[in-house]
Enzyme design. Structure first.
Site, mmCIF file in Angstrom:
data_model
loop_
_atom_site.group_PDB
_atom_site.id
_atom_site.type_symbol
_atom_site.label_atom_id
_atom_site.label_comp_id
_atom_site.label_asym_id
_atom_site.label_seq_id
_atom_site.Cartn_x
_atom_site.Cartn_y
_atom_site.Cartn_z
ATOM 1 N N HIS A 15 0.852 -1.203 0.000
ATOM 2 C CA HIS A 15 0.000 0.000 0.000
ATOM 3 C C HIS A 15 0.880 1.244 0.000
ATOM 4 O O HIS A 15 1.256 1.763 1.044
ATOM 5 C CB HIS A 15 -0.932 0.001 1.221
ATOM 6 C CG HIS A 15 -1.955 1.095 1.188
ATOM 7 N ND1 HIS A 15 -3.302 0.884 1.360
ATOM 8 C CD2 HIS A 15 -1.844 2.432 0.969
ATOM 9 C CE1 HIS A 15 -3.956 2.023 1.258
ATOM 10 N NE2 HIS A 15 -3.090 2.983 1.030
ATOM 11 N N HIS A 17 1.512 4.852 -2.574
ATOM 12 C CA HIS A 17 1.020 5.601 -3.738
ATOM 13 C C HIS A 17 2.178 6.140 -4.567
ATOM 14 O O HIS A 17 3.208 6.532 -4.034
ATOM 15 C CB HIS A 17 0.114 6.745 -3.276
ATOM 16 C CG HIS A 17 -1.154 6.263 -2.638
ATOM 17 N ND1 HIS A 17 -2.325 6.138 -3.325
ATOM 18 C CD2 HIS A 17 -1.413 5.825 -1.375
ATOM 19 C CE1 HIS A 17 -3.264 5.664 -2.511
ATOM 20 N NE2 HIS A 17 -2.735 5.459 -1.316
ATOM 21 N N ARG A 69 4.343 16.145 -15.622
ATOM 22 C CA ARG A 69 3.636 16.689 -16.789
ATOM 23 C C ARG A 69 3.887 15.943 -18.077
ATOM 24 O O ARG A 69 3.110 16.059 -19.017
ATOM 25 C CB ARG A 69 4.063 18.151 -16.996
ATOM 26 C CG ARG A 69 3.687 19.016 -15.820
ATOM 27 C CD ARG A 69 4.005 20.470 -16.072
ATOM 28 N NE ARG A 69 3.854 21.234 -14.846
ATOM 29 C CZ ARG A 69 4.129 22.526 -14.729
ATOM 30 N NH1 ARG A 69 4.556 23.201 -15.794
ATOM 31 N NH2 ARG A 69 3.972 23.140 -13.578
ATOM 32 N N ASP A 142 -6.079 3.240 -9.367
ATOM 33 C CA ASP A 142 -6.870 3.719 -8.252
ATOM 34 C C ASP A 142 -7.808 4.826 -8.740
ATOM 35 O O ASP A 142 -7.372 5.748 -9.425
ATOM 36 C CB ASP A 142 -5.819 4.216 -7.244
ATOM 37 C CG ASP A 142 -6.321 5.015 -6.095
ATOM 38 O OD1 ASP A 142 -6.205 6.236 -6.174
ATOM 39 O OD2 ASP A 142 -6.800 4.427 -5.116
ATOM 40 N N GLY A 174 -8.888 8.525 -1.990
ATOM 41 C CA GLY A 174 -9.488 9.840 -1.777
ATOM 42 C C GLY A 174 -10.448 9.826 -0.598
ATOM 43 O O GLY A 174 -10.473 8.878 0.189
ATOM 44 N N HIS A 201 -9.585 1.405 -0.622
ATOM 45 C CA HIS A 201 -9.438 1.990 0.706
ATOM 46 C C HIS A 201 -10.827 1.970 1.352
ATOM 47 O O HIS A 201 -11.816 2.256 0.679
ATOM 48 C CB HIS A 201 -9.016 3.455 0.617
ATOM 49 C CG HIS A 201 -7.613 3.710 0.149
ATOM 50 N ND1 HIS A 201 -7.123 3.264 -1.048
ATOM 51 C CD2 HIS A 201 -6.598 4.426 0.719
ATOM 52 C CE1 HIS A 201 -5.868 3.677 -1.180
ATOM 53 N NE2 HIS A 201 -5.521 4.381 -0.130
ATOM 54 N N GLU A 204 -11.130 4.274 6.718
ATOM 55 C CA GLU A 204 -10.033 5.123 7.196
ATOM 56 C C GLU A 204 -10.621 6.345 7.908
ATOM 57 O O GLU A 204 -10.183 6.703 8.993
ATOM 58 C CB GLU A 204 -9.164 5.549 5.994
ATOM 59 C CG GLU A 204 -7.977 6.444 6.346
ATOM 60 C CD GLU A 204 -7.246 6.948 5.098
ATOM 61 O OE1 GLU A 204 -7.783 6.813 3.970
ATOM 62 O OE2 GLU A 204 -6.137 7.497 5.261
ATOM 63 N N ASP A 282 2.041 4.050 2.640
ATOM 64 C CA ASP A 282 1.038 4.973 2.079
ATOM 65 C C ASP A 282 1.657 6.101 1.217
ATOM 66 O O ASP A 282 1.804 5.905 0.023
ATOM 67 C CB ASP A 282 0.146 5.526 3.190
ATOM 68 C CG ASP A 282 -1.264 5.863 2.699
ATOM 69 O OD1 ASP A 282 -1.614 5.478 1.564
ATOM 70 O OD2 ASP A 282 -2.024 6.494 3.451
HETATM 71 ZN ZN LIG Z 1 -3.558 4.998 0.554
#
Ligand SMILES: [Zn+2]
Length: 341
Positions: A15, A17, A69, A142, A174, A201, A204, A282
């Site tokens: 987990h 990102h 970008r 995700d 999110g 997720h 949380e 995370d």
């Molecule tokens: Zn997360």
């Protein structure tokens, strides 16, 4: 020292990102490429990065999103994340959660890239990371929940029509408040039908009912965070019985105020209830942590010695969706590093 043991312990990270893994070193390079909003000076950048509160974390996160970008930025970010997982953290296998919606075709004209270019960039980095670092990378795509159904539709399309070779999971992140998991039932159904694993997720920032919904309606095979499961003994029993792992990220939970302090973290409650847990980081640089640090925190909370830490590392391997030969190799490497007490 336990921290030396942790640093050398071979690990799986399940987990974490993609953009949220950008360290000040990586962001400094991106800021030099795209001068303006983010300082490229290392000292100023470290100050900008220091975790203050959740609102500032979102500011940092969005600033980094804005710096990614071009396909070359995506390739650089991904490859350098892999380097940092390998060096010093001994991560051998990682399922990196990518949010292509935020990099591909945003509303602003002249910004963003085609999904084909994004896909090619992360795949290039994945192949290079395995060759150069021996790190096996896989992707979870995700849905950014705050962008609602349009983001879910787009993310499903990216996964099904343009899915990279390393894609194995479908997630949802999110905010949870105001973003019911039910919205995404058709997306998860289609992703699962295509063979992707369900890893939303849940629980949380909302109660255990969100976790129940994720299990029943999204077919969740692991739960991201799941902190509020501690409030519901029937849910804990269900997770334990069906061996559905919780991806626990202690420092993140304190940073986002999902839990009040590390001392009050429910990790020991999960373990006492027989729930499978994995330790994860995370958005580590943005929460001022590393996967090593999260293992150290887990050792403190659970009173683990070296053998206990090795069992935790094996739990991460077992809960992963890694190919069997990678799992066997990693279990053997952990066993060789930490012979059973
Ligand atoms: Zn997360």
């Amino acid at each position: 020292m336990l921290s030396n043991f942790v640093a050398g312990l071979p690990k799986a990270e399940l987990h974490v990102h993609h953009v949220g893994s950008a360290s000040p070193r990586i962001v400094s390079e991106l800021a030099q490429r795209h001068p303006g909003t983010v300082p490229s000076d290392p000292d100023l950048l470290r100050e900008f990065f220091a975790f203050r509160d959740f609102a500032h974390f979102i500011e940092v996160y969005l600033a980094v999103v804005d710096l990614v970008r071009t396909p070359e930025d995506v390739r650089y970010l991904t490859y350098e994340i892999a380097r940092e997982l390998h060096e010093g953290q001994t991560v051998r296998y990682a399922e990196l959660t990518c949010t292509p919606y935020t990099s591909v075709l945003p509303d602003e004209p002249g910004r963003g890239m085609a999904i084909e270019a994004y896909t090619e960039a992360i795949e290039d980095a994945r192949v290079a990371a395995e060759r150069d670092f021996g790190l096996v990378l896989r992707w979870i795509y995700d849905i950014p929940g705050e962008s609602g159904i349009p983001a879910a539709d787009a993310t499903l399309g990216f996964a099904l029509d343009h899915g990279p070779a390393g894609l194995l999971g479908f997630g949802l992140g999110g905010p949870e408040i105001g973003v019911p998991r039910e919205w995404f039932v058709p997306h998860f159904a289609a992703a699962r039908a295509a063979g992707l694993r369900s890893v939303p997720h849940a629980g949380e920032t909302t109660g255990p009912e969100t976790i129940w919904t994720s299990l029943r309606d999204l077919g969740a095979e692991r739960i991201g965070h799941g902190t509020s499961a501690a409030q519901d003994p029937a849910l804990l029993a269900h997770l334990a019985e069906h061996r559905i792992p919780l991806e626990v990220c202690p420092s993140s939970n304190v940073a986002t105020r999902a839990v009040a302090s590390l001392d009050e973290h429910p990790l020991p409650v999960f373990v006492d209830a027989g729930v499978v847990v994995t330790i994860n980081s995370d958005d580590p640089p943005m929460f001022g942590t590393t996967l090593n640090r999260e293992y150290e925190i887990a050792a403190e909370l659970l009173g683990l010695d070296e053998a206990g830490l090795a069992r935790l590392a094996v739990a991460g391997v077992d809960a992963s969706f890694a190919p069997d030969e990678v799992k066997h190799r990693l279990r053997a490497e952990i066993a060789a590093y930490a012979p059973p007490a």
